[in-house]
Design a protein around this motif. Structure first.
Motif, short mmCIF file in Angstrom:
data_model
loop_
_atom_site.label_atom_id
_atom_site.label_comp_id
_atom_site.label_asym_id
_atom_site.label_seq_id
_atom_site.Cartn_x
_atom_site.Cartn_y
_atom_site.Cartn_z
N HIS A 35 62.34 107.09 84.65
CA HIS A 35 61.05 106.45 84.97
C HIS A 35 60.25 107.28 85.97
N GLN B 146 58.06 110.75 87.28
CA GLN B 146 56.95 111.54 86.72
C GLN B 146 57.49 112.72 85.92
N LEU C 292 56.29 105.84 81.64
CA LEU C 292 55.03 106.50 81.96
C LEU C 292 54.37 107.11 80.73
N ASP D 4 53.88 101.61 84.43
CA ASP D 4 54.12 102.22 85.73
C ASP D 4 55.62 102.27 86.04
N SER E 88 56.62 100.69 89.66
CA SER E 88 56.54 99.26 89.97
C SER E 88 56.85 98.33 88.81
N GLU E 89 56.86 98.85 87.58
CA GLU E 89 57.03 97.96 86.42
C GLU E 89 58.32 98.16 85.64
N GLN F 265 61.19 97.68 93.59
CA GLN F 265 60.14 97.26 92.67
C GLN F 265 59.79 95.78 92.82
N HIS G 6 52.89 100.19 99.85
CA HIS G 6 52.11 99.88 98.66
C HIS G 6 50.62 99.77 98.99
N ASP H 113 49.79 109.21 96.45
CA ASP H 113 50.79 109.48 95.42
C ASP H 113 51.74 110.53 95.98
N HIS I 121 58.19 109.14 93.03
CA HIS I 121 57.22 108.08 92.76
C HIS I 121 56.05 108.18 93.72
N ASP I 122 55.02 107.36 93.47
CA ASP I 122 53.87 107.37 94.35
C ASP I 122 54.21 106.85 95.75
#
Length: 494
Positions: free
Chosen positions: A106, A108, A121, A126, A129-130, A183, A438, A446, A465-466
Motif C-alpha cells: 500500500h 507509494q 493507490l 488511499d 488511510s483507507e 489508519q 493528519h 507528503d 506514506h504522507d
C-alpha cells in the motif's frame, strides 16, 4: 465470490492465479505490526490453498535485501507490506529471470510496473488511510480462497466452516494491521478498511462499537488506564497518579474486586458510562477544547474470539504487542502469535513488550530532555545509537506535543543503523524516520515525497506514506538532507 474491495478484485485474482501456478513461494514481509499481520494473512491463505511457502522478514527492502532474495532458488516471491516502492530494483531481477514478483502493498509505487502488483493507490484508494498492507494481503487471501480448491479434512469433509473456507476469518488480522498502521487515528477505520471490518463482523471474528479511545482497556488497571491516557490530556488525571486515583475513588462504583483494581474490559456498560461521563465533565471543567474531548470516544475493534482481558482482544493492544517483537529481531515471535501460538510465542511477546515500553519511555524522555532543533518548516533530532533505529520513528511521533516539540511541524529523527558492514566496520548509513500529523497532511504535507526526494539528493533512498515515512542516508550528509527536506516541506505547506 465477490471480493471485499471491488476495485481491486480483478488484480487480486490475477495475483492469486499466479501464486497458485507456483510450485512453492517465498513470502517476504516488513517487520512492523502491519507487516507481521500481512505475512500471517498471506501465510494462512497460502497454506489453505495448499501452496508450499517459506517466510522471511526484512527491516528494509533495499537493494542488498532484494539481491539476497534473488539468490534463493524460489521462482516466485510474494512481497507483503513492501515491494511497491522498490519495484524499480525488483523489476531488474524480474527482467533477469531471477524470480517472478507478486506484490501486495500500500506504499507509494516506484516508477516501474509489474504484472502482479496489488496496491490500492493504483485504483484511487488511499494507502495511508483507507487500506493497509494487511488489507492488501487480505484482499489477496480472499481471491486465493475463491480460485483454489478447499482443503480436505482428515475425516473426509471440508476443512472448516464458511469463515475459513473463504478466508473471511483473516479480517481480524487485517484490522489489527490497519490499526497498527495508524489508519484509525481519526477515531475509526475508513474507506476500504470499512469493507474488511464488515466482513470480519459477518464472519464472527470482530465486534465494533463506540468506546473510550484510551489505550489499555483490556489489560491496564483502571488507575493506570487513566494516568497514561495522554492523547487527550485531562489536567489532574493524565500523567498524574494521585489525581487518577482520586478521580476514581470519587465515583460511586465498585472499582476493586478481591483487592485488585478492575479493568475497563470488566466493567458493565452502565459502569463504563459512569466513568466516561465523569471524564468528559472533568475535561470540560478543566478547559479542554471541545474538539479534543470529542476524541475521547471512537470506534473500538474487538477480536471476539480472543480472551477478554488480554492484549489480543483489542486491535490497538494487539498491534502494539506485535510492534514489540520484530522491532527487536523477533519477527518469528510476532508471526507465531498471529498464527495462534498462545503459549511460548505469546509469553515471549509479552516480555518483549515490557522491554519495548521501557525503551519507548526512555526515548521520549531523551527527546523531551534534550529537545529538538527547529528549522523553518521541520524539526529534528539525532539520537545516534541511544535510540534503536527500529523504534526511533515511534518515539518521534509520540514526542510530538511534548515541551519544545511542536505538532505544527513534521519531525525528522536520525538514528544509527544497527547492522554492521560486510568488512566488520560500522555501517556508513543512517536511518531517518519522519512523522507528521493528519492536520499537516490536510495542509499539503507528503512525507513520502519529502523523504524520497531529500534522501536521493544526498545519495540515499526513502519513501513511505504522507503522514509517516523513512529513509537511509549516508553519514555526514545530514545537514544537506535537512536542507532539502525543509525546502520540500516548505513548498508543500505554503
Amino acid at each position: 465470490m465477490a471480493g471485499p474491495i471491488p476495485e481491486l478484485e480483478g488484480r487480486a485474482t490475477r495475483c492469486a492465479r499466479r501464486l497458485c501456478e507456483a510450485d512453492r513461494v517465498l513470502l517476504a514481509s516488513h517487520i512492523d505490526a502491519d507487516g507481521l499481520t500481512s505475512a500471517a494473512i498471506a501465510a494462512q491463505a497460502l497454506e489453505r490453498a495448499g501452496i508450499p511457502f517459506e517466510t522471511v522478514f526484512e527491516k528494509q527492502l533495499d537493494e542488498e535485501a532484494i539481491a539476497a532474495i534473488a539468490t534463493t532458488d524460489y521462482d516466485t516471491v510474494c512481497f507483503t507490506d513492501f515491494g511497491s516502492g522498490q519495484l524499480d530494483i525488483i523489476g531488474e531481477h524480474e527482467d533477469a529471470g531471477d524470480f517472478t514478483p507478486v506484490v501486495a502493498d500500500h506504499h507509494q509505487p516506484a516508477d516501474r510496473e509489474t504484472e502482479y502488483h496489488l496496491n490500492p493507490l493504483l485504483f484511487g484508494i488511499d494507502g495511508a488511510s483507507e487500506l493497509s498492507g494487511a488489507g492488501a494481503s487480505y484482499v489477496l487471501a480472499r481471491a486465493l480462497a475463491d480460485i483454489s480448491e478447499p482443503e480436505v479434512a482428515t475425516d473426509g469433509g471440508t476443512a472448516s466452516a464458511t469463515a475459513r473456507a473463504d478466508n473471511r476469518d483473516l479480517a481480524a488480522l487485517a484490522v489489527v494491521g490497519a490499526v497498527g498502521d495508524m489508519q484509525a487515528s481519526g477515531g475509526k477505520l475508513e474507506g476500504a478498511n470499512e469493507e474488511i471490518v464488515e466482513e470480519g463482523v459477518e464472519a464472527g471474528v470482530l465486534e465494533t462499537g463506540k468506546d473510550l479511545t484510551l489505550y489499555g482497556k483490556q489489560t491496564r488497571p483502571l488507575p493506570k488506564l487513566l494516568e497514561y491516557a495522554t492523547d487527550v490530556h485531562i489536567p489532574g488525571i493524565s500523567n498524574d497518579q494521585a489525581g487518577a486515583l482520586q478521580f476514581l475513588e470519587d465515583l460511586d462504583l465498585e472499582l476493586k474486586r478481591d483487592g485488585e483494581w478492575r479493568r475497563w474490559s470488566g466493567l458493565t456498560n452502565e459502569e463504563k458510562r459512569t466513568v466516561a461521563s465523569a471524564l468528559v465533565k472533568r475535561a470540560v471543567s478543566r478547559g479542554v477544547p471541545a474538539k479534543k474531548i470529542d476524541n475521547l470516544v471512537g470506534t473500538a475493534y474487538v477480536l471476539s474470539e480472543e480472551p477478554v482481558g488480554t492484549e489480543l482482544r483489542d486491535a490497538s493492544e494487539f498491534s502494539t504487542l506485535l510492534n514489540a517483537t520484530a522491532r527487536y529481531e523477533r519477527a518469528d515471535v510476532g508471526l507465531g502469535v498471529c498464527l495462534g501460538n498462545r503459549e511460548g510465542a505469546l509469553e515471549r511477546a509479552r516480555t518483549l513488550l515490557r522491554n519495548h515500553r521501557r525503551n519507548l519511555s526512555a526515548g521520549i524522555d531523551l527527546v523531551t530532555r534534550e529537545g529538538v532543533t527547529h528549522e523553518e518548516h521541520i524539526q529534528w533530532f539525532h539520537a545516534g545509537d541511544r535510540i534503536r533505529e527500529t523504534i526511533v520513528g515511534i518515539v518521534a511521533g509520540m514526542a510530538m506535543g511534548n515541551d519544545g516539540v511542536s505538532r505544527s511541524k513534521p519531525i525528522v529523527a536520525f538514528a544509527e543503523k544497527s547492522d554492521e558492514s560486510e568488512d566488520g566496520g560500522e555501517d556508513v548509513e543512517l536511518k531517518v524516520s519522519a512523522r507528521g500529523t493528519h492536520a499537516l497532511v490536510r495542509n499539503g504535507l507528503d512525507l513520502s515525497v519529502v523523504m524520497g526526494e531529500a534522501s536521493r539528493a544526498v545519495g540515499g533512498d526513502g519513501g513511505g506514506h504522507d503522514v509517516a515515512a523513512g529513509a537511509t542516508v549516508p553519514k555526514g550528509r545530514e545537514s544537506e538532507f535537512l536542507e532539502h527536506a525543509d525546502e520540500i516541506a516548505g513548498e508543500q505547506l505554503t
